[in-house]
Design an enzyme around this catalytic site. Structure first.
Site, PDB file in Angstrom:
ATOM      1  N   ASP A   1      -5.425   9.255  10.838  1.00 53.97           N
ATOM      2  CA  ASP A   1      -4.136   8.703  11.217  1.00 53.97           C
ATOM      3  C   ASP A   1      -3.631   9.230  12.546  1.00 53.97           C
ATOM      4  O   ASP A   1      -3.838  10.388  12.900  1.00 53.97           O
ATOM      5  CB  ASP A   1      -3.100   9.002  10.130  1.00 53.97           C
ATOM      6  CG  ASP A   1      -3.291   8.094   8.922  1.00 53.97           C
ATOM      7  OD1 ASP A   1      -3.164   6.866   9.104  1.00 53.97           O
ATOM      8  OD2 ASP A   1      -3.598   8.596   7.828  1.00 53.97           O
TER       9      ASP A   1
ATOM     10  N   GLU B   1       0.874  -1.176   0.000  1.00 51.25           N
ATOM     11  CA  GLU B   1       0.000   0.000   0.000  1.00 51.25           C
ATOM     12  C   GLU B   1       0.902   1.214   0.000  1.00 51.25           C
ATOM     13  O   GLU B   1       1.597   1.475   0.989  1.00 51.25           O
ATOM     14  CB  GLU B   1      -0.871   0.039   1.267  1.00 51.25           C
ATOM     15  CG  GLU B   1      -2.066  -0.874   1.221  1.00 51.25           C
ATOM     16  CD  GLU B   1      -2.951  -0.724   2.468  1.00 51.25           C
ATOM     17  OE1 GLU B   1      -3.978  -1.403   2.522  1.00 51.25           O
ATOM     18  OE2 GLU B   1      -2.601   0.045   3.378  1.00 51.25           O
TER      19      GLU B   1
END
Lengths: 397, 285
Positions: B76, B65
């Site tokens: 995040d 990824e």
């Protein structure tokens, strides 16, 4: 194009191409639950009775609509009327929204409120309703803003809220909102996120509008009653855009009334140091919605700048993006120095100390009043009072 | 299965299936979950990032990824936030990320999924993004803040499978612990490539996982799809990986790699590879 509350947003939260619910998967279902709860209250008389009772007995509404005669003489031109949101409890329009969201949080059985804040006005308004209803409260605030807005930090702490210092990114409002979203995604079960402006993912833009519409509803009937006519121009400042959407909305179908939103032009659009996302931004996706955004050509969000911490935000509520596109609202910019001049004029002519945010709307109103001339009327949303800005203004003058 | 059969099967698969689907069949034949690694393109800079990614890919990574950094990564935790900031500062953009995919594709055969927030893609142009990502050799995209319901903003530009250049360009959908039952069924019905199961509430790289309820919900999802179910968010240790291997088709690791880059970018190519080999060892044994 006719714009009414029943048309926008659509069922997926879009105002034309703007708006929507662009969030990580963890927040989608909590937002859908919130949307359902908010939609249910729309037709619930008991909810609105309670909301109106608190606005009357606790906040001090309705706020006056005041004709500033000496100010208008000083400027020369049209009559100037002020919608006095600065007289609300906690000193700004923000509390209209936090009362509404706190009532909703209670219905949803949440026990903690969180909020982001820039200047601290929304943080104070959230801490206030948390104390009023007995919620725990956490307010996320950029470390830089904590330094600039110390009195509001102390106010929030006195009210029992925890102020969380955000040091990521540029340590201002945008980063505080990032951090609030992060915290919320870990605490959605018992926590209600009170967004302070008419931005963010669906349902916030229309939900906040519904809680701020009281400004325009009152002002419209006050103008008819006191001035005997609708104003020719309504001016309001636009950061995220909640006071503006609140005062504009009830006038949208009055075609004779020109609506003017005022963005922070900072040190001037050509310097790049401003917060004029509608005037100088491009379409983008930030904080859950598609709207106009200050960003570079690669889609990285740029820092906004304004003398006023409450307008210092690189995005704007999606409904404003649509209102601009449709042409129903005209958006202009006011620089720091124009806002400071307007700030002083109101202090000297009327004995009212306005917030720096509201001073942008005032400065625009002065321009409109001169242009319109005698026998015309300009209504300004005086969204907050300027006590919080005194130290900063003294340094700038 | 004998080696000869395996090769024959692979040849057939290659004609019909995407690189990603083929990878999941291969690891299933090896009786282990796939190891999916998230790395931010351009962290700490373009050159070293490519070395670190190359090293991890050669040390047994099954799916890459590749993260396109965004200024406001709201899903995040601090580790990937800082990685994104370093990468943006070093000049990384979506355009440069696509060029990196093209260079990696020349020497690597593993599936590469672009991982991004929506704004860089939206500003680049969604149609142009799909075209250029496919021609660079990317196998799909995961857009953190483009939920299932809005996936057509990108997927409307993906030609029907079989006609596109790489066989198929996947849109990776996510399921979180908060995802309601109805949406979960919808997402599983439209699942494509693999499903990214978010292990817990909160942001990447922190918090603890409720293993029993995670395993139970993954097993429950099996009935809704044949697409591989991969688990990510907060997978930090070989022990975590070992637990996930018992019930999932793939393990997604991100912050643990980025932490090693932050600790010392000059040794990260080795330290990340050592960490990955350790993960591979515990899930194979």
């Amino acid at each position: 194009m006719t714009l009414t509350a029943s048309v926008f947003p659509d069922s997926r939260g879009f105002f034309g191409i703007y708006g929507g619910m662009y969030v990580g998967e963890t927040l989608v279902t909590p937002l859908l639950d919130l949307k359902q709860a908010a939609q249910e209250t729309l037709h619930d008389d008991r909810f609105w009775e309670e909301y109106r009772r608190l606005l009357r007995d606790y906040v001090g509404r309705e706020t006056p609509c005041y004709q500033a005669v000496r100010l208008a003489e000083h400027i020369g031109g049209a009559d100037i009327w002020l919608k006095r949101e600065d007289l609300n409890h906690t000193g700004a329009h923000k509390i209209n929204n936090t009362i509404g969201q706190a009532l909703l949080a209670g219905r949803m059985k949440k026990r903690r409120l969180i909020a982001e804040t820039g200047a601290g006005q929304h943080g104070v308004a959230t801490a206030t309703v948390a104390a009023l209803f007995g919620f725990e409260c956490k307010v996320f605030m950029g470390a830089e803003d904590i330094r600039r807005q110390k009195p509001n930090v102390e106010r929030m702490e006195l009210l029992g809220a925890e102020v969380v210092s955000v040091v990521s990114g540029t340590s201002t409002l945008k980063d505080a909102m990032n951090e609030a979203l992060r915290y919320w995604s870990g605490a959605v079960d018992d926590t209600f996120y009170v967004i302070g402006t008419a931005a963010g993912p669906d349902p916030y833009p229309w939900m906040v509008r519904e809680f701020q519409k009281v400004i325009g509803e009152e002002a419209r009937s006050q103008m008819l009653r006191q001035a005997g006519k609708l104003p020719d121009v309504v001016a309001a400042c636009v950061g995220g855009g909640s006071n503006a959407i609140g005062i504009f909305h009830p006038f949208l179908n009055d075609n004779s009334v020109e609506l003017v939103g005022t963005e922070a032009g900072g040190k001037g659009l050509d310097t790049g140091e401003h917060a004029a996302s509608l005037t100088a931004g491009t379409p983008g996706v930030l904080h859950g919605a598609k709207s106009m955004l200050l960003q570079d050509e690669h889609g990285q969000v740029r820092d906004a700048y304004s003398i006023s911490a409450g307008l210092d935000y690189p995005g704007v509520g999606p409904e404003h993006a649509l209102l601009r596109e449709s042409g129903r609202v005209r958006y202009e910019t006011i620089t720091d120095s124009e806002a400071l001049e307007a700030f002083q004029a109101l202090c000297r002519c009327e004995g009212i100390i306005p917030a720096l945010e509201s001073s942008h709307a005032l400065a625009q109103a002065f321009k409109e009043a001169k242009k319109l001339g005698k026998n015309k009327t300009v209504l300004v949303c005086l969204s907050g009072r300027g006590d919080k800005d005194l130290e900063h203004v003294k340094k700038c003058l | 299965m004998s080696n000869g059969n395996h090769i024959t099967e692979r040849l057939i698969i290659q004609q019909k299936m995407s690189r990603l689907t083929e990878t999941f069949i291969r690891v299933r034949n090896e009786n282990r979950p796939a190891v999916i690694g998230y790395l931010t393109a351009g962290d700490p800079d373009e050159k070293r990032s490519e070395e670190i990614i190359g090293s991890v890919c050669r040390s047994g990574l099954d799916v890459l990824e590749l993260g396109i950094p965004f200024s406001d990564p709201t899903a995040d935790g601090p580790v990937i936030q800082r990685a994104s900031q370093r990468a943006i500062k070093s000049g990384m953009t979506l355009e440069k990320g696509l060029a990196m995919v093209a260079r990696l594709r020349q020497r690597l055969d593993l599936p590469i999924i672009l991982f991004s927030y929506y704004n860089p893609i939206f500003v680049f142009g969604t149609k142009r993004f799909v075209r250029e990502a496919e021609s660079a050799g990317a196998d799909g995209v995961l857009v953190v803040d483009l939920p299932h319901e809005l996936s057509d903003e990108i997927m409307q530009y993906v030609p029907q499978s079989g006609k596109s250049q790489s066989g198929q360009f996947h849109f990776i959908r996510l399921i979180a612990p908060t995802t309601g039952a109805d949406r979960r069924s919808d997402i599983l019905r439209r699942a494509d490539g693999f499903v990214y199961i978010v292990s817990r509430r909160g942001v990447t790289g922190s918090g603890s996982i409720d293993w029993d309820s995670l395993a139970a919900s993954v097993n429950e999802m099996r009935s809704g799809t044949a697409v591989p179910l991969c688990v990510g968010f907060g997978i930090r240790s070989p022990e975590d990986a070992h637990k996930i291997a018992a019930f999932a088709d793939g393990i997604i690791i991100g912050s643990a790699f980025e932490q090693r880059i932050e600790d010392d970018p000059n040794t990260a190519a080795d330290s990340a590879a050592v960490f990955l080999r350790e993960i591979r060892r515990v899930i194979t044994s």
